[in-house]
Motif scaffolding. Sequence first.
Motif, PDB file in Angstrom:
ATOM      1  N   THR A   1       0.702  -1.164   0.040  1.00  0.00           N
ATOM      2  CA  THR A   1      -0.034  -0.058  -0.063  1.00  0.00           C
ATOM      3  C   THR A   1       0.898   1.279  -0.071  1.00  0.00           C
ATOM      4  OG1 THR A   1      -0.137   0.093   2.316  1.00  0.00           O
ATOM      5  CG2 THR A   1      -1.803  -1.125   1.291  1.00  0.00           C
ATOM      6  N   ILE A   2       1.993   1.110   0.386  1.00  0.00           N
ATOM      7  CA  ILE A   2       2.904   2.240   0.618  1.00  0.00           C
ATOM      8  C   ILE A   2       3.475   2.730  -0.540  1.00  0.00           C
ATOM      9  CG2 ILE A   2       5.251   3.238   1.733  1.00  0.00           C
ATOM     10  CD1 ILE A   2       4.394   1.385   4.143  1.00  0.00           C
ATOM     11  N   ASN A   3       3.685   1.830  -1.588  1.00  0.00           N
ATOM     12  CA  ASN A   3       4.152   2.020  -2.838  1.00  0.00           C
ATOM     13  C   ASN A   3       2.982   2.232  -3.785  1.00  0.00           C
ATOM     14  OD1 ASN A   3       4.002  -0.166  -3.697  1.00  0.00           O
ATOM     15  ND2 ASN A   3       6.031  -0.271  -4.501  1.00  0.00           N
ATOM     16  N   GLY A   4       1.808   2.338  -3.239  1.00  0.00           N
ATOM     17  CA  GLY A   4       0.560   2.390  -4.203  1.00  0.00           C
ATOM     18  C   GLY A   4       0.295   1.091  -5.322  1.00  0.00           C
ATOM     19  N   LEU A   5       0.861  -0.045  -4.846  1.00  0.00           N
ATOM     20  CA  LEU A   5       0.648  -1.242  -5.535  1.00  0.00           C
ATOM     21  C   LEU A   5      -0.687  -1.908  -5.392  1.00  0.00           C
ATOM     22  CD1 LEU A   5       4.164  -3.321  -5.833  1.00  0.00           C
ATOM     23  CD2 LEU A   5       2.855  -2.423  -7.731  1.00  0.00           C
ATOM     24  N   VAL A   6      -1.030  -1.857  -4.094  1.00  0.00           N
ATOM     25  CA  VAL A   6      -2.462  -2.307  -3.714  1.00  0.00           C
ATOM     26  C   VAL A   6      -3.508  -1.117  -3.403  1.00  0.00           C
ATOM     27  CG1 VAL A   6      -3.497  -3.418  -1.747  1.00  0.00           C
ATOM     28  CG2 VAL A   6      -1.322  -4.247  -2.625  1.00  0.00           C
ATOM     29  N   PRO A   7      -4.666  -1.431  -4.045  1.00  0.00           N
ATOM     30  CA  PRO A   7      -5.908  -0.432  -4.059  1.00  0.00           C
ATOM     31  C   PRO A   7      -6.198  -0.496  -2.449  1.00  0.00           C
ATOM     32  CG  PRO A   7      -6.285  -1.767  -5.752  1.00  0.00           C
ATOM     33  CD  PRO A   7      -5.170  -2.487  -4.937  1.00  0.00           C
ATOM     34  N   VAL A   8      -6.268   0.860  -1.949  1.00  0.00           N
ATOM     35  CA  VAL A   8      -6.764   1.001  -0.473  1.00  0.00           C
ATOM     36  C   VAL A   8      -8.164   1.109  -0.465  1.00  0.00           C
ATOM     37  CG1 VAL A   8      -6.834   2.680   1.532  1.00  0.00           C
ATOM     38  CG2 VAL A   8      -4.474   1.932   0.201  1.00  0.00           C
ATOM     39  N   THR A   9      -9.041   0.300   0.301  1.00  0.00           N
ATOM     40  CA  THR A   9     -10.338   0.320   0.334  1.00  0.00           C
ATOM     41  C   THR A   9     -11.059   1.517   1.079  1.00  0.00           C
ATOM     42  OG1 THR A   9     -10.414  -2.119   0.415  1.00  0.00           O
ATOM     43  CG2 THR A   9     -12.434  -1.172   0.782  1.00  0.00           C
ATOM     44  N   GLU A  10     -10.329   1.672   2.218  1.00  0.00           N
ATOM     45  CA  GLU A  10     -10.711   2.813   3.208  1.00  0.00           C
ATOM     46  C   GLU A  10      -9.352   3.421   3.737  1.00  0.00           C
ATOM     47  OE1 GLU A  10     -13.321   2.191   6.682  1.00  0.00           O
ATOM     48  OE2 GLU A  10     -14.354   0.700   5.303  1.00  0.00           O
ATOM     49  N   GLY A  11      -9.538   4.510   4.369  1.00  0.00           N
ATOM     50  CA  GLY A  11      -8.363   5.362   4.822  1.00  0.00           C
ATOM     51  C   GLY A  11      -7.486   5.946   3.631  1.00  0.00           C
ATOM     52  N   ALA A  12      -6.308   6.584   4.359  1.00  0.00           N
ATOM     53  CA  ALA A  12      -5.382   7.320   3.492  1.00  0.00           C
ATOM     54  C   ALA A  12      -4.027   6.821   3.630  1.00  0.00           C
ATOM     55  CB  ALA A  12      -5.550   8.631   3.869  1.00  0.00           C
ATOM     56  N   VAL A  13      -3.018   6.930   2.824  1.00  0.00           N
ATOM     57  CA  VAL A  13      -1.603   6.453   2.930  1.00  0.00           C
ATOM     58  C   VAL A  13      -1.008   7.666   2.558  1.00  0.00           C
ATOM     59  CG1 VAL A  13       0.174   4.987   1.998  1.00  0.00           C
ATOM     60  CG2 VAL A  13      -2.120   4.059   2.373  1.00  0.00           C
ATOM     61  N   THR A  14      -0.044   8.118   3.173  1.00  0.00           N
ATOM     62  CA  THR A  14       0.665   9.528   2.741  1.00  0.00           C
ATOM     63  C   THR A  14       2.199   9.343   3.060  1.00  0.00           C
ATOM     64  OG1 THR A  14      -1.026  10.649   3.879  1.00  0.00           O
ATOM     65  CG2 THR A  14       0.792  12.038   3.287  1.00  0.00           C
ATOM     66  N   VAL A  15       2.930   9.746   1.838  1.00  0.00           N
ATOM     67  CA  VAL A  15       4.365   9.490   1.863  1.00  0.00           C
ATOM     68  C   VAL A  15       5.232  10.779   1.494  1.00  0.00           C
ATOM     69  CG1 VAL A  15       6.173   8.332   0.549  1.00  0.00           C
ATOM     70  CG2 VAL A  15       4.328   6.802   1.472  1.00  0.00           C
ATOM     71  N   GLY A  16       5.892  11.180   2.433  1.00  0.00           N
ATOM     72  CA  GLY A  16       6.528  12.515   2.127  1.00  0.00           C
ATOM     73  C   GLY A  16       5.583  13.531   2.168  1.00  0.00           C
ATOM     74  N   GLY A  17       4.343  13.302   2.951  1.00  0.00           N
ATOM     75  CA  GLY A  17       3.414  14.270   2.802  1.00  0.00           C
ATOM     76  C   GLY A  17       2.605  14.119   1.719  1.00  0.00           C
ATOM     77  N   ARG A  18       2.640  13.317   0.715  1.00  0.00           N
ATOM     78  CA  ARG A  18       1.629  13.182  -0.535  1.00  0.00           C
ATOM     79  C   ARG A  18       0.988  12.030  -0.327  1.00  0.00           C
ATOM     80  NH1 ARG A  18       6.826  15.079  -0.921  1.00  0.00           N
ATOM     81  NH2 ARG A  18       7.363  16.849  -2.376  1.00  0.00           N
ATOM     82  N   ARG A  19      -0.297  12.106  -0.786  1.00  0.00           N
ATOM     83  CA  ARG A  19      -1.077  11.047  -0.688  1.00  0.00           C
ATOM     84  C   ARG A  19      -0.901  10.081  -1.814  1.00  0.00           C
ATOM     85  NH1 ARG A  19      -6.671  11.633   1.228  1.00  0.00           N
ATOM     86  NH2 ARG A  19      -7.082   9.721   0.461  1.00  0.00           N
ATOM     87  N   VAL A  20      -0.514   8.498  -1.567  1.00  0.00           N
ATOM     88  CA  VAL A  20      -0.227   7.810  -2.516  1.00  0.00           C
ATOM     89  C   VAL A  20      -1.430   6.899  -2.954  1.00  0.00           C
ATOM     90  CG1 VAL A  20       0.998   5.444  -2.765  1.00  0.00           C
ATOM     91  CG2 VAL A  20       2.016   7.092  -1.295  1.00  0.00           C
ATOM     92  N   ASP A  21      -2.495   6.918  -2.141  1.00  0.00           N
ATOM     93  CA  ASP A  21      -3.569   5.758  -2.463  1.00  0.00           C
ATOM     94  C   ASP A  21      -4.284   6.409  -3.541  1.00  0.00           C
ATOM     95  OD1 ASP A  21      -4.119   7.713   0.055  1.00  0.00           O
ATOM     96  OD2 ASP A  21      -5.980   7.045  -0.335  1.00  0.00           O
ATOM     97  N   THR A  22      -4.397   7.675  -3.658  1.00  0.00           N
ATOM     98  CA  THR A  22      -5.235   8.512  -4.686  1.00  0.00           C
ATOM     99  C   THR A  22      -4.692   9.005  -5.685  1.00  0.00           C
ATOM    100  OG1 THR A  22      -4.964  10.650  -3.524  1.00  0.00           O
ATOM    101  CG2 THR A  22      -7.092   9.406  -3.085  1.00  0.00           C
ATOM    102  N   ALA A  23      -3.051   8.857  -5.706  1.00  0.00           N
ATOM    103  CA  ALA A  23      -2.382   9.286  -6.840  1.00  0.00           C
ATOM    104  C   ALA A  23      -2.410   8.424  -7.980  1.00  0.00           C
ATOM    105  CB  ALA A  23      -0.951   9.279  -6.417  1.00  0.00           C
TER     106      ALA A  23
END
Length: 239
Positions: A49-71
């Motif tokens: 989930t941290i490198n955006g390889l798995v779609p997130v069903t709920e919630g938010a993943v932020t890396v270096g201040g940037r949203r990964v799950d919606t990128a």
Amino acid sequence: PWGIRLDGVTVRYPNGTVGLRGVDLEIAPGEMVCIVGLSGSGKSTLIRTINGLVPVTEGAVTVGGRRVDTARGARLRGLRGQIGMVFQGFNLAGRTTVLNNVLVGRLTHTPRWRTLVGAYRDADKQIAFEALDRVGILSKVWERASALSGGQQQRVAIARALAQQPRIVLADEPVASLDPPTAHGVMGDLRRINADLGITVLVNIHLLDLARQYGARIIGMRAGEVVFDGPAGSATDAD
Ligand code: ADP
Ligand code: ADP
């Protein structure tokens, strides 16, 4: 280095299996974290989930201040360029040289025509040599990757990740297929990368002893949830 943040992250796979269940997690820039847990506990899902390889069903993943799950698209590729990945199976191109494998880490920094004809710039080769030197296998630079031992192949994979000049390195069971002395060597390399370069490092590992020895912080997973989170010294088998 970059920090990582998960807020209420649930991952449900298309077949209904839950990989992560409402995970809240904050990892500061420059931390060295080992994630432990039995097979199926969600370690790999967490990393992906941290490198955006798995779609997130709920919630938010932020890396270096940037949203990964919606990128998506170029934005996601840009984020992934900052995250070096290391896998259990090394994922090298066995028939080509160690150097060519490490230069893959320079792909996103190199004009496409150069990658197509293999005409990498000297500066990129220099970065690849330095990465190989850092993990102690510069002498293997002209060997075919498949000719190396497992430990050496994993070091090529680490060098490939380093050649990206990443802000984060994620390693998914990097020592699971190595014998104990070699596993120590590879964990030592990961720890040095963290200590010397300040890169944030997350390592999935099912061996608690190794996690305690090389991680500054241990996160324990069970059934998709974080069930332990603390400094390495405080983690016991009971956790
Ligand atoms: P670990 O890395 O700790 O072994 P995983 O993150 O691989 O755990 O798996 C967590 C749960 O998600 C397990 O129940 C696993 O079977 C399931 N899972 C993992 N990947 C997939 C997938 N692509 N499709 C469906 N279920 C999956
Ligand atoms: P390979 O050439 O197959 O990659 P390594 O270079 O990984 O093998 O070998 C790892 C070396 O690191 C071994 O010689 C081992 O004795 C040593 N080593 C370093 N730290 C430890 C430790 N904590 N416990 C055991 N061995 C260690």
